[in-house]
Design a protein around this motif. Structure first.
Motif, PDB file in Angstrom:
ATOM      1  N   ALA A   1      24.649  43.889  17.438  1.00 36.83           N
ATOM      2  CA  ALA A   1      24.205  42.398  17.531  1.00 36.83           C
ATOM      3  C   ALA A   1      25.454  42.564  18.935  1.00 36.83           C
ATOM      4  O   ALA A   1      24.872  41.108  19.688  1.00 36.83           O
ATOM      5  N   LEU A   2      26.747  42.677  18.873  1.00 38.03           N
ATOM      6  CA  LEU A   2      27.505  41.985  19.544  1.00 38.03           C
ATOM      7  C   LEU A   2      27.273  42.154  20.731  1.00 38.03           C
ATOM      8  O   LEU A   2      27.462  42.282  22.258  1.00 38.03           O
ATOM      9  N   LEU A   3      27.185  43.727  21.520  1.00 39.01           N
ATOM     10  CA  LEU A   3      26.331  44.241  22.442  1.00 39.01           C
ATOM     11  C   LEU A   3      24.944  43.763  22.832  1.00 39.01           C
ATOM     12  O   LEU A   3      25.200  42.740  24.501  1.00 39.01           O
ATOM     13  N   ASN A   4      24.537  43.286  22.220  1.00 36.05           N
ATOM     14  CA  ASN A   4      23.045  42.342  22.605  1.00 36.05           C
ATOM     15  C   ASN A   4      22.937  40.572  23.178  1.00 36.05           C
ATOM     16  O   ASN A   4      23.012  40.916  24.337  1.00 36.05           O
ATOM     17  N   HIS A   5      24.518  40.368  22.612  1.00 32.46           N
ATOM     18  CA  HIS A   5      24.604  39.524  22.511  1.00 32.46           C
ATOM     19  C   HIS A   5      25.529  39.702  24.636  1.00 32.46           C
ATOM     20  O   HIS A   5      25.296  38.585  24.743  1.00 32.46           O
ATOM     21  N   VAL A   6      26.486  40.290  24.348  1.00 28.71           N
ATOM     22  CA  VAL A   6      27.301  40.190  25.809  1.00 28.71           C
ATOM     23  C   VAL A   6      26.081  40.923  26.340  1.00 28.71           C
ATOM     24  O   VAL A   6      26.247  40.070  27.788  1.00 28.71           O
ATOM     25  N   ASN A   7      25.067  41.784  26.093  1.00 28.59           N
ATOM     26  CA  ASN A   7      23.731  42.200  27.450  1.00 28.59           C
ATOM     27  C   ASN A   7      22.872  40.884  27.716  1.00 28.59           C
ATOM     28  O   ASN A   7      23.090  40.904  28.984  1.00 28.59           O
ATOM     29  N   GLY A   8      22.639  39.782  26.826  1.00 25.97           N
ATOM     30  CA  GLY A   8      21.990  38.759  26.715  1.00 25.97           C
ATOM     31  C   GLY A   8      22.827  37.673  27.792  1.00 25.97           C
ATOM     32  O   GLY A   8      22.443  37.377  28.502  1.00 25.97           O
TER      33      GLY A   8
END
Ligand SMILES: [Zn+2]
Length: 170
Positions: A78-85
């Protein structure tokens, strides 16, 4: 912990959101790697052992480790997806179609090893009979009824997003 908790804490302490997320990830990732290594080693022990008691105890050990691992992986993803977004908005085209092709060609057996030929136990569920088969450069599990290529296997095993996986496989 959720993404929202990390972000609101960052706001409260006046720390850049991305920095807070990265700090949290550097805390989570070694724990994830450690648990994954334990699970893989235990799966090997089951494959090698003929003792039903050892197998049963090791299976319950794996179950406990997986219970610990699941929420950590969920949070890291979830954290990585947030950063990636966020990153996709700021830097479109960070990864190219050529990079994606290159990542897909990365030997999947370097990610999921097949020491005994074309079949092995599936690392994505508790598996005592080899359910996973190797075809060309992807794998399929007949229990999960799913296939993985090098990118999706990396995403799932390392708990990272698409972009991170493509970058890791260059
Ligand atoms: Zn499976």
């Amino acid at each position: 912990m959720t993404v929202t908790t990390v972000i609101s804490a960052a706001k409260e302490f006046g720390v850049p959101e991305r920095y807070a997320i990265m700090r949290r990830l550097t805390f989570l990732q070694p724990q994830i790697k450690h648990l994954e290594r334990e699970i893989w080693a235990a799966q090997r022990r089951i494959e090698r052992s003929n003792d039903p008691l050892v197998k049963a105890l090791t299976e319950s050990f794996i179950k406990d480790q997986e219970k610990e691992l699941r929420p950590l992986k969920r949070e890291a993803t979830a954290l990585l997806n947030h950063v990636n977004g966020k990153e996709t908005v700021q830097a479109p085209g960070g990864i190219t179609p050529e990079m994606i092709d290159q990542a897909r060609q990365y030997p999947i057996t370097s990610i999921i090893d097949f020491p005994k030929g074309r079949h092995r136990c599936c690392p994505f569920h508790e598996d005592s009979n080899p359910s996973m088969a190797l075809y060309d450069n992807h794998v399929h599990c007949f229990v999960c009824n799913r296939s993985w290529d090098s990118i999706s296997a990396t995403m799932e095993l390392d708990g990272v997003g698409f972009r991170e996986a493509v970058l890791a496989l260059q």
